[in-house]
Design a protein around this motif. Sequence first.
Motif, PDB file in Angstrom:
ATOM      1  N   VAL A   1      80.761  79.640  81.214  1.00  0.00           N
ATOM      2  CA  VAL A   1      81.207  79.636  82.877  1.00  0.00           C
ATOM      3  C   VAL A   1      80.249  78.523  83.207  1.00  0.00           C
ATOM      4  CG1 VAL A   1      81.201  80.732  84.820  1.00  0.00           C
ATOM      5  CG2 VAL A   1      82.646  81.569  82.931  1.00  0.00           C
ATOM      6  N   TYR A   2      80.903  77.152  83.423  1.00  0.00           N
ATOM      7  CA  TYR A   2      79.854  76.227  84.508  1.00  0.00           C
ATOM      8  C   TYR A   2      80.230  75.908  85.889  1.00  0.00           C
ATOM      9  CZ  TYR A   2      75.826  72.804  84.756  1.00  0.00           C
ATOM     10  OH  TYR A   2      74.982  72.372  84.698  1.00  0.00           O
ATOM     11  N   LYS A   3      80.006  76.402  86.693  1.00  0.00           N
ATOM     12  CA  LYS A   3      80.412  76.712  88.629  1.00  0.00           C
ATOM     13  C   LYS A   3      79.736  74.539  88.817  1.00  0.00           C
ATOM     14  CE  LYS A   3      80.620  81.428  88.784  1.00  0.00           C
ATOM     15  NZ  LYS A   3      79.870  82.162  89.332  1.00  0.00           N
ATOM     16  N   ASN A   4      78.752  74.218  88.467  1.00  0.00           N
ATOM     17  CA  ASN A   4      78.102  73.045  89.172  1.00  0.00           C
ATOM     18  C   ASN A   4      78.942  72.094  88.490  1.00  0.00           C
ATOM     19  OD1 ASN A   4      76.038  74.204  90.292  1.00  0.00           O
ATOM     20  ND2 ASN A   4      74.635  73.877  88.001  1.00  0.00           N
ATOM     21  N   GLN A   5      78.950  70.847  88.629  1.00  0.00           N
ATOM     22  CA  GLN A   5      79.319  69.595  88.484  1.00  0.00           C
ATOM     23  C   GLN A   5      79.578  68.757  87.592  1.00  0.00           C
ATOM     24  OE1 GLN A   5      82.571  68.798  89.883  1.00  0.00           O
ATOM     25  NE2 GLN A   5      82.877  66.928  88.236  1.00  0.00           N
ATOM     26  N   PRO A   6      79.554  68.684  85.996  1.00  0.00           N
ATOM     27  CA  PRO A   6      78.667  67.805  84.817  1.00  0.00           C
ATOM     28  C   PRO A   6      77.985  66.607  85.375  1.00  0.00           C
ATOM     29  CG  PRO A   6      81.173  69.137  83.873  1.00  0.00           C
ATOM     30  CD  PRO A   6      81.261  69.285  85.477  1.00  0.00           C
ATOM     31  N   GLU A   7      77.009  66.243  84.994  1.00  0.00           N
ATOM     32  CA  GLU A   7      76.291  64.809  85.586  1.00  0.00           C
ATOM     33  C   GLU A   7      76.060  64.046  83.819  1.00  0.00           C
ATOM     34  OE1 GLU A   7      72.375  64.862  86.911  1.00  0.00           O
ATOM     35  OE2 GLU A   7      72.088  66.505  88.065  1.00  0.00           O
ATOM     36  N   ILE A   8      77.497  63.662  84.216  1.00  0.00           N
ATOM     37  CA  ILE A   8      77.727  62.449  83.372  1.00  0.00           C
ATOM     38  C   ILE A   8      77.365  60.848  83.347  1.00  0.00           C
ATOM     39  CG2 ILE A   8      79.392  61.743  81.790  1.00  0.00           C
ATOM     40  CD1 ILE A   8      81.300  64.096  82.180  1.00  0.00           C
ATOM     41  N   THR A   9      75.882  60.921  82.559  1.00  0.00           N
ATOM     42  CA  THR A   9      75.738  59.673  83.159  1.00  0.00           C
ATOM     43  C   THR A   9      75.249  58.449  82.080  1.00  0.00           C
ATOM     44  OG1 THR A   9      73.531  60.530  82.562  1.00  0.00           O
ATOM     45  CG2 THR A   9      74.599  60.703  85.076  1.00  0.00           C
ATOM     46  N   ILE A  10      75.295  57.292  82.623  1.00  0.00           N
ATOM     47  CA  ILE A  10      75.097  56.584  80.799  1.00  0.00           C
ATOM     48  C   ILE A  10      73.529  56.378  80.732  1.00  0.00           C
ATOM     49  CG2 ILE A  10      75.114  53.634  79.882  1.00  0.00           C
ATOM     50  CD1 ILE A  10      77.548  53.650  82.695  1.00  0.00           C
ATOM     51  N   SER A  11      72.748  56.956  79.392  1.00  0.00           N
ATOM     52  CA  SER A  11      71.774  56.459  78.886  1.00  0.00           C
ATOM     53  C   SER A  11      70.927  55.459  79.710  1.00  0.00           C
ATOM     54  CB  SER A  11      71.096  56.594  77.359  1.00  0.00           C
ATOM     55  OG  SER A  11      70.370  56.966  77.664  1.00  0.00           O
ATOM     56  N   SER A  12      69.709  55.932  80.575  1.00  0.00           N
ATOM     57  CA  SER A  12      68.892  54.933  80.304  1.00  0.00           C
ATOM     58  C   SER A  12      67.759  54.589  79.158  1.00  0.00           C
ATOM     59  CB  SER A  12      68.523  55.316  82.368  1.00  0.00           C
ATOM     60  OG  SER A  12      67.493  56.287  81.816  1.00  0.00           O
ATOM     61  N   LYS A  13      67.809  54.879  78.299  1.00  0.00           N
ATOM     62  CA  LYS A  13      67.044  54.544  77.164  1.00  0.00           C
ATOM     63  C   LYS A  13      67.374  53.266  76.702  1.00  0.00           C
ATOM     64  CE  LYS A  13      66.766  59.179  75.320  1.00  0.00           C
ATOM     65  NZ  LYS A  13      67.582  60.331  74.099  1.00  0.00           N
ATOM     66  N   LYS A  14      66.894  52.363  76.467  1.00  0.00           N
ATOM     67  CA  LYS A  14      66.764  50.577  76.119  1.00  0.00           C
ATOM     68  C   LYS A  14      66.621  51.005  74.208  1.00  0.00           C
ATOM     69  CE  LYS A  14      63.871  49.232  79.852  1.00  0.00           C
ATOM     70  NZ  LYS A  14      63.764  47.363  79.933  1.00  0.00           N
ATOM     71  N   ARG A  15      67.908  50.502  74.000  1.00  0.00           N
ATOM     72  CA  ARG A  15      67.888  50.089  72.413  1.00  0.00           C
ATOM     73  C   ARG A  15      67.258  49.962  72.062  1.00  0.00           C
ATOM     74  NH1 ARG A  15      73.056  49.074  74.840  1.00  0.00           N
ATOM     75  NH2 ARG A  15      74.453  50.708  75.333  1.00  0.00           N
ATOM     76  N   LYS A  16      67.086  49.438  70.714  1.00  0.00           N
ATOM     77  CA  LYS A  16      66.304  49.546  69.376  1.00  0.00           C
ATOM     78  C   LYS A  16      66.743  48.199  68.716  1.00  0.00           C
ATOM     79  CE  LYS A  16      62.623  52.645  69.119  1.00  0.00           C
ATOM     80  NZ  LYS A  16      62.081  53.895  69.311  1.00  0.00           N
ATOM     81  N   PHE A  17      68.272  48.139  69.052  1.00  0.00           N
ATOM     82  CA  PHE A  17      69.065  47.014  68.386  1.00  0.00           C
ATOM     83  C   PHE A  17      69.800  45.824  69.265  1.00  0.00           C
ATOM     84  CE2 PHE A  17      71.119  50.560  68.946  1.00  0.00           C
ATOM     85  CZ  PHE A  17      72.247  50.004  69.382  1.00  0.00           C
ATOM     86  N   VAL A  18      70.058  45.393  68.757  1.00  0.00           N
ATOM     87  CA  VAL A  18      71.265  44.076  69.507  1.00  0.00           C
ATOM     88  C   VAL A  18      71.816  44.046  68.740  1.00  0.00           C
ATOM     89  CG1 VAL A  18      71.018  41.550  70.072  1.00  0.00           C
ATOM     90  CG2 VAL A  18      68.443  43.134  70.484  1.00  0.00           C
ATOM     91  N   ILE A  19      73.308  43.941  69.397  1.00  0.00           N
ATOM     92  CA  ILE A  19      74.374  43.636  68.430  1.00  0.00           C
ATOM     93  C   ILE A  19      74.846  42.054  68.884  1.00  0.00           C
ATOM     94  CG2 ILE A  19      77.091  44.437  68.757  1.00  0.00           C
ATOM     95  CD1 ILE A  19      76.733  46.701  69.487  1.00  0.00           C
ATOM     96  N   LYS A  20      74.961  40.975  68.013  1.00  0.00           N
ATOM     97  CA  LYS A  20      75.408  40.195  67.582  1.00  0.00           C
ATOM     98  C   LYS A  20      76.676  39.868  67.523  1.00  0.00           C
ATOM     99  CE  LYS A  20      70.736  38.608  66.611  1.00  0.00           C
ATOM    100  NZ  LYS A  20      70.163  37.612  65.647  1.00  0.00           N
ATOM    101  N   LYS A  21      77.965  38.953  67.983  1.00  0.00           N
ATOM    102  CA  LYS A  21      78.510  38.568  67.794  1.00  0.00           C
ATOM    103  C   LYS A  21      78.875  37.671  66.767  1.00  0.00           C
ATOM    104  CE  LYS A  21      80.701  39.708  72.701  1.00  0.00           C
ATOM    105  NZ  LYS A  21      81.318  39.444  73.514  1.00  0.00           N
TER     106      LYS A  21
END
Length: 141
Positions: free
Chosen positions: A121-141
Amino acid sequence: MIIILNILENNQAQWLLIDRNKIKNSYNFTITKEKGVLFHLDQFLKKNKLDLKNTTAIALAVRQISLTQIKIITAVINTLGWQLNIPVVGEFECLQPIEKILPGLLKNLEKQKKFQPIKVVYKNQPEITISSKKRKFVIKK
């Protein structure tokens, strides 16, 4: 022997040993990734020279923790109850001290004769957010 896992705030918790409807012993701890509730249960039992096999019921009292923590801790309590074939009960969002809700927990445990899992039972609204952590990698196309 009845044991209670009392989850407070900010990852603070305590294991309680109940004897004759009163708190006999307590063990305060902080929940961490390295040392979770089972580690501290083991420490609590060793400190009080108790054997988990002598447990007749387990209760969970939760003041405030995250949805993920509630799911994990409820699963732990349910697993212990199932393995020991003992009643388990849970009380969520307990704003009163454990001494005030203890009679209700014990009354609910008396009603149960066998193991029945606690439902999350969890009565609070879940907080689903985008992480603010900076990635240590880059995705190249």
